[in-house]
Design a protein around this motif. Structure first.
Motif, PDB file in Angstrom:
ATOM      1  N   LYS A   2       7.984  -2.772   2.894  1.00 20.82           N
ATOM      2  CA  LYS A   2       6.544  -2.942   3.033  1.00 20.82           C
ATOM      3  C   LYS A   2       5.773  -1.660   2.786  1.00 20.82           C
ATOM      4  O   LYS A   2       4.665  -1.688   2.228  1.00 20.82           O
ATOM      5  N   ASN A   3       6.342  -0.519   3.183  1.00 20.40           N
ATOM      6  CA  ASN A   3       5.598   0.743   3.139  1.00 20.40           C
ATOM      7  C   ASN A   3       5.991   1.685   2.006  1.00 20.40           C
ATOM      8  O   ASN A   3       5.202   2.564   1.640  1.00 20.40           O
ATOM      9  N   GLU A  25       7.116  -1.781  -1.980  1.00 19.39           N
ATOM     10  CA  GLU A  25       6.106  -2.692  -2.525  1.00 19.39           C
ATOM     11  C   GLU A  25       4.830  -1.990  -3.000  1.00 19.39           C
ATOM     12  O   GLU A  25       4.277  -2.361  -4.035  1.00 19.39           O
ATOM     13  N   PRO A  26       4.322  -0.967  -2.277  1.00 20.54           N
ATOM     14  CA  PRO A  26       3.068  -0.339  -2.733  1.00 20.54           C
ATOM     15  C   PRO A  26       3.225   0.329  -4.103  1.00 20.54           C
ATOM     16  O   PRO A  26       4.262   0.931  -4.402  1.00 20.54           O
ATOM     17  N   GLU A  31      -8.042  -3.961  -2.399  1.00 18.15           N
ATOM     18  CA  GLU A  31      -6.960  -4.948  -2.453  1.00 18.15           C
ATOM     19  C   GLU A  31      -6.452  -5.173  -3.877  1.00 18.15           C
ATOM     20  O   GLU A  31      -5.380  -5.761  -4.064  1.00 18.15           O
ATOM     21  N   THR A  44      -1.681  -2.731  -0.851  1.00 14.15           N
ATOM     22  CA  THR A  44      -1.166  -3.800  -0.004  1.00 14.15           C
ATOM     23  C   THR A  44      -2.197  -4.084   1.096  1.00 14.15           C
ATOM     24  O   THR A  44      -3.092  -3.256   1.353  1.00 14.15           O
ATOM     25  N   LYS A  88      -1.947  -3.888   4.277  1.00 12.00           N
ATOM     26  CA  LYS A  88      -1.915  -2.835   5.292  1.00 12.00           C
ATOM     27  C   LYS A  88      -2.614  -1.579   4.791  1.00 12.00           C
ATOM     28  O   LYS A  88      -3.386  -0.944   5.522  1.00 12.00           O
ATOM     29  N   GLN A  89      -2.369  -1.205   3.545  1.00 10.10           N
ATOM     30  CA  GLN A  89      -3.031  -0.039   2.974  1.00 10.10           C
ATOM     31  C   GLN A  89      -4.535  -0.253   2.888  1.00 10.10           C
ATOM     32  O   GLN A  89      -5.321   0.655   3.148  1.00 10.10           O
ATOM     33  N   THR A  90      -4.929  -1.479   2.526  1.00 11.63           N
ATOM     34  CA  THR A  90      -6.357  -1.790   2.411  1.00 11.63           C
ATOM     35  C   THR A  90      -7.067  -1.587   3.733  1.00 11.63           C
ATOM     36  O   THR A  90      -8.163  -1.005   3.792  1.00 11.63           O
TER      37      THR A  90
END
Length: 443
Positions: A42-43, A46-47, A361, A365, A367-369
């Motif tokens: 996820k961190n 994927e980003p 977005e 991701t 979470k980043q957004t």
């Protein structure tokens, strides 16, 4: 007896040995768990856009599935630290890898990631592998029943600093009003057995004031013989509650493991290392002390480290405004669970006279957004990313403006940054206030 002589006095090394077991196991669980829970995916995988600490942009996640192997290697090294196999080499390599992972992403910043780095540094300086380790079995002259007193005290001082600053940080309007606690507990009403209790006003006030007094008093209570055992039971309840309610990873268990250093070494030996011989009067003869100049250098390094640990959290008062809003001086200052921020951000790009609207977005991701919308330094970094993106398209004159709408601890939402400032052209100054951050309008 001089202070230096007292610090160098040999004591039973049982707390250090047992903590090495716990520490290595927790390193394994943290890094192995990051793979199994999907945290690495996820961190780091994927980003497509990453937010390293500013100045460390050259640190990037490995391509493809490389970060799985990266964290897998750290998990293996954690086990090697636990059993004491090539202890210093294993811990040195783990520290470097963890430091790299820590610096290459801050969207998922957590205080215990930083605490792990600090403890790795301290564990590199102490002889934690000289008993009940593969290294001591392979190399009998390394075996020792003792260690200098400072090897235990440094962990007591370190955790006292952590707890004290955590208590000081809680003495603010929002925490005393119970706002962050109320926000978090509202989302946990479905919890089995305790969900209803978490919604009670009296219980939330208990958490608010109990949190302050626990952080402020736990170290002195653990140091005092008459209250030590009760303080430990209180710590078990406190950290167990935090683990069950907030799901904050290994931190509660790491904090409990560090309680070992507050107990008399002989007591730890009797509980966990019953076969370990008592420390004889002639203990120094079992493990020749390093040359005085070398040990003095280590003590000087530790003193410098503790000064940094004392001074670094104070930088929050160097910056004006509410730290929980501006984020300036927030990291590495033991500000734990003090804020709930929500909001959104959009970005206007002016490129050679043309205007384009960018939404995070599109590149980030979820979470980043969310993080980019509420963290000024991430907003600045995202503006640099957008400016570079448009320059690569061939535009010469590129400006980027951020439009934000952010709420801190249920306050009315407001702009976090000045939307009239071209953030693509603003240099980052780590040790100066950012004038483009809009001051918080208090309730």
């Amino acid at each position: 007896m001089s202070l230096l002589s007292w610090l160098r006095q040999p004591v039973d090394n049982a707390p250090l040995v047992v903590f090495r077991w716990c520490f290595g196991l927790l390193l394994f669980l943290e890094t192995g768990g990051a793979i199994l829970t999907g945290w690495v995916k996820k961190n780091l995988i994927e980003p497509t856009v990453h937010f390293p600490f500013i100045g460390f942009e050259w640190l990037k996640p490995l391509p493809g599935n490389g970060m799985y192997f990266y964290y897998g290697a750290m998990a293996l090294l954690g086990l090697l630290v636990m059993v004491g196999f090539y202890y210093r080499a294993s811990l040195t390599l783990f520290t470097l890898l963890w430091w790299g992972a820590y610096l290459m992403q801050k969207t998922a910043y957590n205080n215990h990631y930083y605490l792990l780095l600090v403890l790795c540094f301290l564990m590199l300086l102490v002889p934690a592998q000289t008993y009940a380790s593969i290294d001591a079995k392979r190399n009998p002259p390394l075996r020792s029943l003792s260690c200098p007193r400072w090897c235990l005290l440094v962990f007591v001082v370190q955790m006292t600093i952590v707890y004290t600053y955590a208590a000081i940080a809680k003495i603010n309007e929002d925490w005393l009003a119970g706002t962050p606690v109320s926000i978090w507990f509202t989302n946990k009403s479905h919890y089995w057995l305790i969900g209803g209790l978490l919604q009670q006003d009296w219980f939330q006030k208990l958490v608010v004031y109990g949190g302050i007094f626990f952080d402020l008093l736990i170290a002195p209570l653990l140091l005092w013989r008459r209250t030590r055992l009760w303080a430990f039971f209180l710590a078990v309840f406190f950290h167990g509650f935090n683990s069950a309610v907030f799901h904050i990873g290994i931190f509660p268990y790491l904090a409990l493991a560090l309680c070992l250093f507050f107990f008399p070494p002989e007591q730890i030996r009797k509980i966990f290392l019953r076969r370990k011989p008592m420390l004889p009067v002639s203990a120094p003869a079992l493990a020749p002390a390093p040359p005085a100049f070398k040990e003095k250098a280590v003590l000087l390094l530790l003193a410098l480290h503790l000064v940094v640990q004392l001074v670094l959290p104070m930088r929050q008062w160097w910056f004006p405004g509410n730290t929980n809003w501006t984020e300036e001086g927030h990291r590495m200052s033991w500000h734990m669970m003090l804020r709930s921020k929500s909001g959104y951000a959009t970005f206007k790009v002016e490129a050679d006279g043309n205007a384009f609207w960018e939404h995070p977005e599109t590149h980030l991701t979820p979470k980043q957004t969310r993080s980019v919308a509420t963290r000024p330094d991430l907003i600045w970094q995202y503006c640099q990313f957008l400016a570079q993106k448009y320059r690569q398209k061939g535009y010469k004159q590129v400006k980027v403006f951020a439009y934000t709408h952010v709420s801190l601890n249920n306050r009315p939402a407001q702009a976090l940054v000045d939307s009239t400032v071209n953030l693509a052209a603003v240099p980052w100054r780590a040790h100066q206030p950012s004038p483009w951050v809009v001051p918080l309008q208090e309730k």
